[in-house]
Design a protein around this motif. Structure first.
Motif, PDB file in Angstrom:
ATOM      1  N   UNK A 133      47.342  38.060  49.713  1.00  0.00           N
ATOM      2  CA  UNK A 133      48.647  38.437  49.193  1.00  0.00           C
ATOM      3  C   UNK A 133      48.682  38.302  47.655  1.00  0.00           C
ATOM      4  N   UNK A 134      48.110  37.275  47.007  1.00  0.00           N
ATOM      5  CA  UNK A 134      47.858  37.495  45.529  1.00  0.00           C
ATOM      6  C   UNK A 134      47.231  38.687  44.891  1.00  0.00           C
ATOM      7  N   UNK A 135      46.247  39.048  45.709  1.00  0.00           N
ATOM      8  CA  UNK A 135      45.723  40.350  45.387  1.00  0.00           C
ATOM      9  C   UNK A 135      46.533  41.635  45.597  1.00  0.00           C
ATOM     10  N   UNK A 136      47.174  41.537  46.442  1.00  0.00           N
ATOM     11  CA  UNK A 136      48.174  42.618  46.917  1.00  0.00           C
ATOM     12  C   UNK A 136      49.372  42.716  45.768  1.00  0.00           C
ATOM     13  N   UNK A 137      49.735  41.456  45.472  1.00  0.00           N
ATOM     14  CA  UNK A 137      50.669  41.179  44.334  1.00  0.00           C
ATOM     15  C   UNK A 137      50.344  41.681  42.961  1.00  0.00           C
ATOM     16  N   UNK A 138      48.941  41.513  42.798  1.00  0.00           N
ATOM     17  CA  UNK A 138      48.574  42.142  41.619  1.00  0.00           C
ATOM     18  C   UNK A 138      48.469  43.579  41.353  1.00  0.00           C
ATOM     19  N   UNK A 139      48.425  44.211  42.511  1.00  0.00           N
ATOM     20  CA  UNK A 139      48.258  45.796  42.480  1.00  0.00           C
ATOM     21  C   UNK A 139      49.929  46.199  42.177  1.00  0.00           C
ATOM     22  N   UNK A 140      50.719  45.564  43.066  1.00  0.00           N
ATOM     23  CA  UNK A 140      52.199  45.764  42.922  1.00  0.00           C
ATOM     24  C   UNK A 140      52.815  45.503  41.387  1.00  0.00           C
ATOM     25  N   UNK A 141      52.376  44.465  40.716  1.00  0.00           N
ATOM     26  CA  UNK A 141      52.974  44.143  39.471  1.00  0.00           C
ATOM     27  C   UNK A 141      52.424  44.660  38.451  1.00  0.00           C
ATOM     28  N   UNK A 142      50.866  44.806  38.228  1.00  0.00           N
ATOM     29  CA  UNK A 142      50.172  45.296  37.288  1.00  0.00           C
ATOM     30  C   UNK A 142      49.413  46.739  37.501  1.00  0.00           C
ATOM     31  N   UNK A 143      49.398  47.253  38.527  1.00  0.00           N
ATOM     32  CA  UNK A 143      49.128  48.675  38.675  1.00  0.00           C
ATOM     33  C   UNK A 143      47.694  48.650  39.427  1.00  0.00           C
ATOM     34  N   UNK A 144      46.969  49.733  39.470  1.00  0.00           N
ATOM     35  CA  UNK A 144      45.608  49.748  40.147  1.00  0.00           C
ATOM     36  C   UNK A 144      44.324  49.398  39.440  1.00  0.00           C
ATOM     37  N   UNK A 145      44.405  49.724  38.018  1.00  0.00           N
ATOM     38  CA  UNK A 145      43.379  49.559  37.150  1.00  0.00           C
ATOM     39  C   UNK A 145      43.295  48.140  36.443  1.00  0.00           C
ATOM     40  N   UNK A 146      44.564  47.823  35.853  1.00  0.00           N
ATOM     41  CA  UNK A 146      44.606  46.027  35.514  1.00  0.00           C
ATOM     42  C   UNK A 146      44.719  45.283  36.734  1.00  0.00           C
ATOM     43  N   UNK A 147      45.324  45.777  37.783  1.00  0.00           N
ATOM     44  CA  UNK A 147      45.594  44.565  38.736  1.00  0.00           C
ATOM     45  C   UNK A 147      43.994  44.347  39.616  1.00  0.00           C
ATOM     46  N   UNK A 148      43.037  45.543  39.455  1.00  0.00           N
ATOM     47  CA  UNK A 148      41.823  45.238  40.261  1.00  0.00           C
ATOM     48  C   UNK A 148      41.127  44.266  39.196  1.00  0.00           C
ATOM     49  N   UNK A 149      40.965  44.796  37.990  1.00  0.00           N
ATOM     50  CA  UNK A 149      40.359  43.955  36.899  1.00  0.00           C
ATOM     51  C   UNK A 149      40.883  42.218  36.964  1.00  0.00           C
ATOM     52  N   UNK A 150      42.193  42.074  36.976  1.00  0.00           N
ATOM     53  CA  UNK A 150      42.775  40.874  36.911  1.00  0.00           C
ATOM     54  C   UNK A 150      42.171  40.136  38.281  1.00  0.00           C
ATOM     55  N   UNK A 151      42.239  40.760  39.548  1.00  0.00           N
ATOM     56  CA  UNK A 151      41.956  40.384  40.706  1.00  0.00           C
ATOM     57  C   UNK A 151      40.451  39.900  40.670  1.00  0.00           C
ATOM     58  N   UNK A 152      39.755  40.671  40.450  1.00  0.00           N
ATOM     59  CA  UNK A 152      38.232  40.343  40.246  1.00  0.00           C
ATOM     60  C   UNK A 152      37.706  39.037  39.244  1.00  0.00           C
ATOM     61  N   UNK A 153      38.331  39.155  37.994  1.00  0.00           N
ATOM     62  CA  UNK A 153      38.172  38.067  37.036  1.00  0.00           C
ATOM     63  C   UNK A 153      38.583  36.986  37.840  1.00  0.00           C
ATOM     64  N   UNK A 154      39.986  36.979  38.330  1.00  0.00           N
ATOM     65  CA  UNK A 154      40.773  35.489  38.626  1.00  0.00           C
ATOM     66  C   UNK A 154      39.665  35.188  39.951  1.00  0.00           C
ATOM     67  N   UNK A 155      39.456  35.930  40.825  1.00  0.00           N
ATOM     68  CA  UNK A 155      38.645  35.638  42.099  1.00  0.00           C
ATOM     69  C   UNK A 155      37.169  34.934  41.594  1.00  0.00           C
ATOM     70  N   UNK A 156      36.751  35.393  40.670  1.00  0.00           N
ATOM     71  CA  UNK A 156      35.471  35.061  40.376  1.00  0.00           C
ATOM     72  C   UNK A 156      35.670  33.385  39.455  1.00  0.00           C
ATOM     73  N   UNK A 157      36.392  33.499  38.739  1.00  0.00           N
ATOM     74  CA  UNK A 157      36.651  32.204  37.811  1.00  0.00           C
ATOM     75  C   UNK A 157      37.163  31.117  38.736  1.00  0.00           C
ATOM     76  N   UNK A 158      37.966  31.464  39.617  1.00  0.00           N
ATOM     77  CA  UNK A 158      38.636  30.589  40.557  1.00  0.00           C
ATOM     78  C   UNK A 158      37.520  30.205  41.496  1.00  0.00           C
ATOM     79  N   UNK A 159      36.860  30.934  42.165  1.00  0.00           N
ATOM     80  CA  UNK A 159      35.731  30.503  42.943  1.00  0.00           C
ATOM     81  C   UNK A 159      34.695  29.386  42.209  1.00  0.00           C
ATOM     82  N   UNK A 160      34.389  30.061  40.995  1.00  0.00           N
ATOM     83  CA  UNK A 160      33.438  29.078  40.121  1.00  0.00           C
ATOM     84  C   UNK A 160      34.125  27.510  39.915  1.00  0.00           C
TER      85      UNK A 160
END
Length: 275
Positions: free
Chosen positions: A105-132
């Motif tokens: 849901x938060x990944x979908x929210x990233x695309x809706x708020x920040x757009x396709x490019x910034x949203x994807x970068x944000x989702x990838x970075x946050x997924x990696x940092x959060x998992x770590x």
């Protein structure tokens, strides 16, 4: 007992921080006044009250709540981009760090708020940092409890890791592309089965890229679609087809490489036995 107390303290501190951040919602951005002859414009563009907006800040549990939250954050993002970014990053890291379901849901929210490019970068970075962060929390506080709760799963994963030591990174990528083990469990059990943090970090970033891509693109379409007719237009269907192809391509390459690797290993073993 000390590790459990430490984990509870971290959870409480993070929860209080996130709660206090949601309370300090900035003043609603100003909208242009209603034009003469359009009395209904004032109703649709009336700024939200701060308390009303804060009460709507919660983790979405369905598509309708997700759409409402996306509209609210888009509304505030016009003049409070920094706050919206901080709130989104904090909420995302909170979910990932403590292995709480619902990151899609938060990944979908990233695309809706920040757009396709910034949203994807944000989702990838946050997924990696959060998992770590989940990896580090498990390493510091949760090893004994995870082994006691999931003894069979941990031992099975341990055997798989030992069997694939010579190609461990590609094995981790394979697990992310084809999640036979849930991502939340892999995040928590990785330090227990001695997966190096560097391998873990890189495999999360690369391995979850197709999944994040699909979710973010869904969020972009969610913010643009106003009816089912828009969703099933030829343009949308072609976009969905392109997304599916791009998401499946890395997984197909990894699977092909893994099969070739296994064949070469089997050939080496048979040669050694023949000698």
């Amino acid at each position: 007992m000390r590790s459990l107390v430490g984990l509870v303290a971290v959870v409480i501190a993070a929860s209080l921080y996130l709660y206090s951040l949601s309370l300090y919602l900035p003043a609603a951005p100003r909208r242009r006044p209603a034009e003469a002859g359009h009395p209904d414009t004032a109703e649709t563009e009336r700024p939200h009250d701060g308390a009303e907006g804060a009460s709507r800040l919660k983790f979405p549990s369905d598509l309708e709540e997700l759409r409402e939250l996306a509209e609210l954050l888009q509304f505030y993002k016009t003049e409070h981009t920094g706050y919206v970014l901080l709130l989104f990053c904090s909420a995302y890291l909170y979910k990932q760090s403590f292995a709480i379901p619902g990151s899609s849901f938060l990944n979908i929210l990233a695309g809706a708020i920040f757009g396709p490019y910034h949203g994807l970068l944000l989702a990838c970075v946050l997924t990696t940092v959060g998992s770590t962060m989940c990896y580090l929390l498990s390493q510091a506080f949760g090893k004994r409890y995870i082994v006691n709760l999931f003894p069979d799963k941990v031992s099975k994963l341990q055997r798989k890791v030992e069997e694939n030591q010579d190609c461990l990174f590609f094995f981790l990528l394979f697990l992310r592309f084809f999640p036979m083990t849930p991502n939340w469990f892999l995040n928590m059990s990785a330090p227990i089965v001695n997966i190096p943090i560097t391998f873990f970090f890189c495999s999360v970033f690369i391995g979850l890229l197709p999944y994040n891509f699909i979710c973010v693109q869904t969020g972009v379409m969610l913010s643009e679609v106003s009816s089912l007719d828009d969703l099933f237009s030829w343009e949308r269907l072609l976009q969905l087809l392109a997304i599916a192809c791009m998401a499946l391509m890395p997984g197909a390459l990894i699977r092909r490489y893994s099969q070739r690797r296994l064949k070469s290993q089997n050939g080496l073993i048979s040669d050694k036995k023949a000698q």
